[in-house]
Design a protein around this motif. Structure first.
Motif, PDB file in Angstrom:
ATOM      1  N   LEU A  59       0.823  -1.210   0.000  1.00 32.23           N
ATOM      2  CA  LEU A  59       0.000   0.000   0.000  1.00 32.23           C
ATOM      3  C   LEU A  59       0.858   1.260   0.000  1.00 32.23           C
ATOM      4  CD1 LEU A  59      -2.834  -1.009   2.491  1.00 32.23           C
ATOM      5  CD2 LEU A  59      -3.022  -0.711   0.021  1.00 32.23           C
ATOM      6  N   THR A  60       1.927   1.237   0.772  1.00 29.26           N
ATOM      7  CA  THR A  60       2.827   2.393   0.813  1.00 29.26           C
ATOM      8  C   THR A  60       3.454   2.629  -0.552  1.00 29.26           C
ATOM      9  OG1 THR A  60       3.293   1.950   3.142  1.00 29.26           O
ATOM     10  CG2 THR A  60       4.831   3.374   1.985  1.00 29.26           C
ATOM     11  N   ALA A  61       3.884   1.558  -1.198  1.00 28.55           N
ATOM     12  CA  ALA A  61       4.494   1.678  -2.524  1.00 28.55           C
ATOM     13  C   ALA A  61       3.478   2.183  -3.544  1.00 28.55           C
ATOM     14  CB  ALA A  61       5.069   0.333  -2.967  1.00 28.55           C
ATOM     15  N   LEU A  62       2.269   1.671  -3.492  1.00 26.38           N
ATOM     16  CA  LEU A  62       1.226   2.106  -4.416  1.00 26.38           C
ATOM     17  C   LEU A  62       0.885   3.574  -4.208  1.00 26.38           C
ATOM     18  CD1 LEU A  62      -0.749   1.294  -6.644  1.00 26.38           C
ATOM     19  CD2 LEU A  62      -2.346   0.606  -4.868  1.00 26.38           C
ATOM     20  N   ALA A  63       0.763   3.988  -2.954  1.00 24.27           N
ATOM     21  CA  ALA A  63       0.472   5.389  -2.652  1.00 24.27           C
ATOM     22  C   ALA A  63       1.609   6.282  -3.124  1.00 24.27           C
ATOM     23  CB  ALA A  63       0.237   5.569  -1.154  1.00 24.27           C
ATOM     24  N   LYS A  64       2.844   5.853  -2.888  1.00 24.51           N
ATOM     25  CA  LYS A  64       4.007   6.642  -3.298  1.00 24.51           C
ATOM     26  C   LYS A  64       4.062   6.781  -4.813  1.00 24.51           C
ATOM     27  CE  LYS A  64       8.960   7.029  -2.553  1.00 24.51           C
ATOM     28  NZ  LYS A  64      10.154   6.422  -1.949  1.00 24.51           N
ATOM     29  N   ALA A  65       3.720   5.697  -5.530  1.00 25.73           N
ATOM     30  CA  ALA A  65       3.721   5.731  -6.990  1.00 25.73           C
ATOM     31  C   ALA A  65       2.695   6.730  -7.522  1.00 25.73           C
ATOM     32  CB  ALA A  65       3.436   4.340  -7.554  1.00 25.73           C
ATOM     33  N   GLU A  66       1.636   6.948  -6.775  1.00 26.71           N
ATOM     34  CA  GLU A  66       0.597   7.894  -7.177  1.00 26.71           C
ATOM     35  C   GLU A  66       0.833   9.292  -6.610  1.00 26.71           C
ATOM     36  OE1 GLU A  66      -1.847   7.332  -9.343  1.00 26.71           O
ATOM     37  OE2 GLU A  66      -1.173   5.280  -9.650  1.00 26.71           O
ATOM     38  N   GLY A  67       1.907   9.466  -5.842  1.00 30.17           N
ATOM     39  CA  GLY A  67       2.243  10.783  -5.318  1.00 30.17           C
ATOM     40  C   GLY A  67       1.597  11.112  -3.975  1.00 30.17           C
TER      41      GLY A  67
END
Length: 107
Positions: free
Chosen positions: A39-47
């Motif tokens: 989830l952290t990686a996905l959120a980071k990828a979306e800014g």
């Protein structure tokens, strides 16, 4: 590695159950950590950050609301008020029993 539980005594069974429960909790924690990382990686990828996505704006956990404003006043003693929430005070109940109406007690 199959365990024949029919051959185990009471203490051995308790030990096996304890080990199984411990392992079950470990697996759940590992799964939770992996999901949090995804989830952290996905959120980071979306800014975004996790805090951006899951924060409660303006609401804090455990924060109490301000007390409700009084809605009713005791005609016999103006220092006694009631907000209309919770259990009715004795003076309110006594006034209703004496023939007053709720609208007569409004502030």
């Amino acid at each position: 590695m199959a365990i024949d539980i029919k051959t185990l005594n009471h203490n051995q069974l308790d030990d096996l159950i304890q080990k199984a429960e411990t392992r079950k909790h470990e697996l759940a924690k590992e799964k939770s950590v992996k999901l949090r990382e995804k989830l952290t990686a996905l959120a980071k990828a979306e800014g975004f950050t996790i805090e951006d996505l899951f924060s409660l704006k303006g609401a804090k956990r455990g924060a109490k609301r301000a007390p409700a404003k009084p809605k009713y006043r005791n005609p016999a003693d103006h220092t006694q008020t009631w907000s209309g929430r919770g259990k009715r005070p004795r003076w309110f109940h006594a006034a209703l029993t004496a023939g007053k109406k709720e609208k007569d007690l409004l502030i």
